[in-house]
Design an enzyme around this catalytic site. Sequence first.
Site, PDB file in Angstrom:
ATOM      1  CB  ILE A 132      -0.945   0.002   1.216  1.00  0.00           C
ATOM      2  CG1 ILE A 132      -1.706  -1.337   1.290  1.00  0.00           C
ATOM      3  CG2 ILE A 132      -1.901   1.177   1.130  1.00  0.00           C
ATOM      4  CD1 ILE A 132      -2.439  -1.727   0.031  1.00  0.00           C
ATOM      5  CD  GLU A 133       4.662   1.394  -3.182  1.00  0.00           C
ATOM      6  OE1 GLU A 133       4.996   2.348  -3.902  1.00  0.00           O
ATOM      7  OE2 GLU A 133       5.146   0.258  -3.293  1.00  0.00           O
ATOM      8  CG  LEU A 134      -0.690   5.165  -4.599  1.00  0.00           C
ATOM      9  CD1 LEU A 134      -1.415   4.871  -5.907  1.00  0.00           C
ATOM     10  CD2 LEU A 134       0.182   6.404  -4.729  1.00  0.00           C
TER      11      LEU A 134
END
Length: 302
Positions: A155-157
Amino acid sequence: MTNMTLRKHVIYFLFFISCSLSKPSDASRGGIAIYWGQNGNEGNLSATCATGRYAYVNVAFLVKFGNGQTPELNLAGHCNPAANTCTHFGSQVKDCQSRGIKVMLSLGGGIGNYSIGSREDAKVIADYLWNNFLGGKSSSRPLGDAVLDGIDFNIELGSPQHWDDLARTLSKFSHRGRKIYLTGAPQCPFPDRLMGSALNTKRFDYVWIQFYNNPPCSYSSGNTQNLFDSWNKWTTSIAAQKFFLGLPAAPEAAGSGYIPPDVLTSQILPTLKKSRKYGGVMLWSKFWDDKNGYSSSILASV
């Protein structure tokens, strides 16, 4: 007992002790996890697993889901899920699993549109993942009838909200007879700003920390201390079974954090392998590993 018999027993005892001391500890043995799916020139899944270099494969990525959106799988140039051309990878997933390799579906990535609006939304997403990629039933399974081993959180956003709810809900499916592995790929700054609450649920089996694109906690120009400090913080703060050192497989694979193989094997892994929570190395990605031969260079030392 004669002196000769006694001497034989002593010799056998010393030989047994020497073998025991020289045998590597199981706790220090690790495996390599690889991200596959974001470049059509990296070979298919079966070829990836047939190399014998990887113990875990993350199929990347499910890039769109949550808040009522129709989930969307993106496997770059490998296939087109919308045209139902990815189902043939189901047999390849099974091929990998027959080799003892765990195959996970990776959620998120650096490009996409994903978030979880509520606890109820988390349940909707979990049900979708169960029915379409895990042990459930659906007529629209993107990878065919293959049952993946688990779900990877990359999860990067977006928002940090409700990833913990998704982790808790997914973990409940393990009670249906087959273990569902949960893995995560947080950034090395602690705590991860998006996945912190999820990782604190104590539901994660493997955590492959991204020690790249974050100079304050990764390797740079001969400095290993920042990496060691971050590793110690993660492994003493999060309740996961095993932790992995996440690295770019080539200098071009990330903006920073690349570690030359000789430096990794001589200066870094010997220290990390002293940790009882050491699990191995994660690499981004199969395409870059093919270009640079990184996993081949480090495999014997992992």
